[in-house]
Design an enzyme around this catalytic site. Structure first.
Site, PDB file in Angstrom:
ATOM      1  N   MET A 165      17.812  -6.469  10.936  1.00 25.42           N
ATOM      2  CA  MET A 165      16.372  -6.452  11.158  1.00 25.42           C
ATOM      3  C   MET A 165      15.874  -5.039  10.873  1.00 25.42           C
ATOM      4  SD  MET A 165      14.308  -7.654  14.608  1.00 25.42           S
ATOM      5  CE  MET A 165      15.297  -6.663  15.701  1.00 25.42           C
ATOM      6  N   TYR A 442      15.848   0.111  22.926  1.00 23.33           N
ATOM      7  CA  TYR A 442      15.547  -0.555  21.660  1.00 23.33           C
ATOM      8  C   TYR A 442      15.019  -1.977  21.827  1.00 23.33           C
ATOM      9  CZ  TYR A 442      20.425  -2.481  21.512  1.00 23.33           C
ATOM     10  OH  TYR A 442      21.609  -3.121  21.773  1.00 23.33           O
ATOM     11  N   GLU A 443      14.560  -2.536  20.686  1.00 20.65           N
ATOM     12  CA  GLU A 443      13.832  -3.817  20.653  1.00 20.65           C
ATOM     13  C   GLU A 443      12.574  -3.751  21.517  1.00 20.65           C
ATOM     14  OE1 GLU A 443      14.760  -5.279  18.296  1.00 20.65           O
ATOM     15  OE2 GLU A 443      16.844  -4.645  18.142  1.00 20.65           O
ATOM     16  N   GLY A 444      11.915  -2.625  21.496  1.00 19.85           N
ATOM     17  CA  GLY A 444      10.736  -2.409  22.331  1.00 19.85           C
ATOM     18  C   GLY A 444      11.173  -1.800  23.644  1.00 19.85           C
ATOM     19  N   GLN A 449       7.723  -3.505  26.938  1.00 22.07           N
ATOM     20  CA  GLN A 449       7.883  -4.841  27.537  1.00 22.07           C
ATOM     21  C   GLN A 449       6.930  -5.008  28.720  1.00 22.07           C
ATOM     22  OE1 GLN A 449       9.872  -6.919  25.864  1.00 22.07           O
ATOM     23  NE2 GLN A 449      10.411  -5.192  24.545  1.00 22.07           N
TER      24      GLN A 449
END
Length: 596
Positions: A165, A442-444, A449
């Protein structure tokens, strides 16, 4: 280097006794034939693979790391990683919950979810390679053309090819509206993509025959900001006419990031120099398509920290029962030994039980969400599917942020159990702490969140999704409110539910006057909701344990004790968090930036 034993008994308790997954699955035509025996068999085999094949590679993979050949731009993964991946593929694990139309086994997400907990306990860095592939599969499955699905999905499902990604660029992290990568349309319908990406997990490696990169970039006439982002499939090797891996595409690894943890995963800087790609989804709608993969990744990151919480707890428990230090404050407990095992000391118990409670609460929560995803994807009633989708949307940021916060706490506490030995690499505990820290980022980040939860999932629909979930809690409270044995759980659960309602309304009203109030309250607010969810599931688990505590099975006594510990020692954190959330933005924003 310690041990890992898959917590099959607790997984089976959650899936069968708490959630009655078999009963739910029978109402889904695609999964109607799945029974407890099938679930148990898959999990048992998964436990063998993760403990016997992956766990022994965790410490060595961390020490060795990945190596980049600057001349060829090829990355070599740690010793044993490639061979373990071949076993993973040969065992059919990559295809577990994938669509049978593309070679998948079609098993429920709730099974795959538990398997990924095991994978992450055994070796988080290794698990990121197939984890990203599964996200790429889901994105192409949801948004790809029939031709793209036919070409890429069978390869991803089988595990022959892996995925990545590619979002982040050096000048922009979460603010993807600032990305600069460009995609120039070609006469044949393809695009030439140029730009640089950073922090790309599993972005280059030697474990599979090809890597399917999903890349965000801008078309020449794209609007500014996030409304001008498109998504492209950019394979490492261009597919041949027969679906094989052909000529090398100019998307190269320029460097491997030097990281605090997850050394066994190749977190890459990728350079695209006119790489050939194909649009997936509609032009300028790439972020919408990528959200399928991003949400899968956010759930996956929650599972990473759950896995680390479990394995750190297991090893700290073994150590605490074996390590001799001092005598118990209440009197000698091991008179035949020169000192008592440290598990007799109250604060060692606190540390162990903190990790145990966060593991068991997280397992119940994530298994519930996995089952909701199965309902969302497969239930014949559209309204039921929508309700499940709303719950998944509401609770996904809590899984990502609350479980990763808890994983950091739990691994740190487990390392502390070891004392000085916890800081020494040969025991393996310090790796869990280092690996756990990335999951909060990571991933936001967890702040992102929290903003997503409060700003988009709660306030944007005036709390409709939250009220719907709250109705489940209210129904449980009303059903068990007169049961004296349950009062130690029901009373605090009901109290916290009421406080969440008041807090949500209060923040919403303040946000009308000043949007900074959302940013100031979001992080403690998410953690309050995380505790509400955990309290609800621990109350449900306690009810089952109370009914079976005289069965002679010590498992239920342990479950009841853990629930009581959670309510007594962890849930009270909400009082502080609520005060923090209510404190407002002024104390944060009033000071001039140059005075901070």
């Amino acid at each position: 280097m310690g041990q890992y034993i898959a917590p099959l008994r607790d997984m089976q308790f959650v899936i069968h006794e708490l959630l009655d997954a078999e009963g739910t699955l029978k109402g889904l035509p695609r999964h109607a034939e799945i029974d407890a025996d099938i679930i148990n068999q898959v999990l048992e085999e998964g436990g063998k693979f993760t403990s016997q094949v992956l766990f022994p590679l965790n410490h060595s993979g961390d020490r060795e790391g990945c190596r980049l050949d600057p001349a060829t731009h090829e990355v070599k993964t740690p010793k044993g990683f490639k061979e373990a991946y071949a076993q993973y593929v040969a065992g059919g694990w990559a295809a577990l919950s994938c669509d049978p139309a593309f070679g998948g086994q079609g098993l429920p997400v709730v099974i795959n979810n538990s398997f990924f907990e095991m994978l992450n306990s055994a070796n988080q860095a290794w698990t990121m390679y197939p984890g990203l592939s599964h996200g790429a599969y889901e994105c192409i499955h949801a948004h790809g053309t029939p031709e793209q699905k036919a070409l890429y999905l069978p390869k991803l499902v089988s595990g022959e090819w892996t995925g990545s990604m590619c979002l982040t660029e050096a000048h922009c992290g979460t603010d993807l509206g600032m990305l600069r990568s460009k995609a120039e349309p070609q006469a044949d319908g393809s695009y030439k993509i140029t730009g640089g990406k950073i922090f790309i997990s599993a972005g280059e490696h030697d474990m599979s025959a090809n890597i399917v990169h999903l890349v965000l970039a801008r078309l020449p006439d794209a609007p500014v900001g996030t409304k001008g982002i498109s998504l492209f499939i950019v394979p490492k090797f261009l597919p041949t006419a027969d679906g094989g891996a052909g000529a090398r595409n100019p998307i190269f690894c320029g460097a491997i990031e030097e990281k605090m943890g997850i050394h066994g995963n190749s977190t890459c800087q990728l350079n695209l120099d006119g790489a050939t790609g194909w649009l997936i989804g509609a032009p300028n709608k790439g972020l919408n398509a990528m959200f399928v993969m991003m949400n899968a990744a956010r759930l996956g990151v929650g599972m990473q920290s759950l896995g680390l919480t479990e394995v750190a707890y297991q090893n700290a428990l073994v150590y605490a029962k074996d390590r001799l230090q001092m005598r118990s404050l209440s009197g000698v407990k091991a008179p035949d030994k020169p000192a008592d095992p440290i598990i007799v000391h109250p604060d060692v118990r606190r540390m162990l039980l903190t990790a145990k409670a966060y593991a068991e609460g997280g397992r119940a929560f994530t298994s519930y969400i996995a089952l909701q995803i199965d309902i969302e994807l497969n239930h014949p009633d559209e309204e039921v599917r929508k309700e499940a989708a709303d719950q998944v949307a509401l609770l996904t940021p809590i899984i990502k942020a609350f479980l990763t916060d808890n994983g950091w706490i739990a691994t740190s506490e487990a390392m502390q159990v070891y004392g000085g030995h916890g800081y020494i690499a040969e025991w393996g505990m310090e790796q869990y702490v280092r690996d756990a820290r990335i999951n909060m980022i990571y991933e936001g980040t967890n702040t992102i969140q929290s903003l997503d939860l409060l700003g988009r999932k709660v306030l944007m629909d005036n709390g409709a999704k939250l009220r719907k979930f709250g109705e489940q809690i209210t129904a449980f409270v009303e059903e068990n409110g007169t049961d004296e044995a349950m009062s130690e759980f029901i009373t605090p659960l009901a109290d916290l539910g009421g406080k969440v309602t008041k807090l949500t309304m209060e923040i919403g009203m303040k946000a009308f006057q000043n949007p900074d109030e959302v940013g100031a309250a979001a992080v403690p607010y998410l953690r309050v909701l995380g505790h509400l969810v955990f309290a609800y599931f621990f109350a449900r688990m306690a009810k089952i344990a109370l009914a079976k505590q005289d069965s002679g099975d010590k498992f239920y006594a342990s479950k009841l004790g853990t629930a009581r510990f959670y309510y007594a020692r962890l849930l009270p954190e909400t009082a502080m968090l609520i005060r923090q959330a209510r404190s407002g933005s002024a104390v944060l924003m009033a000071m001039d930036a140059d005075l901070i």
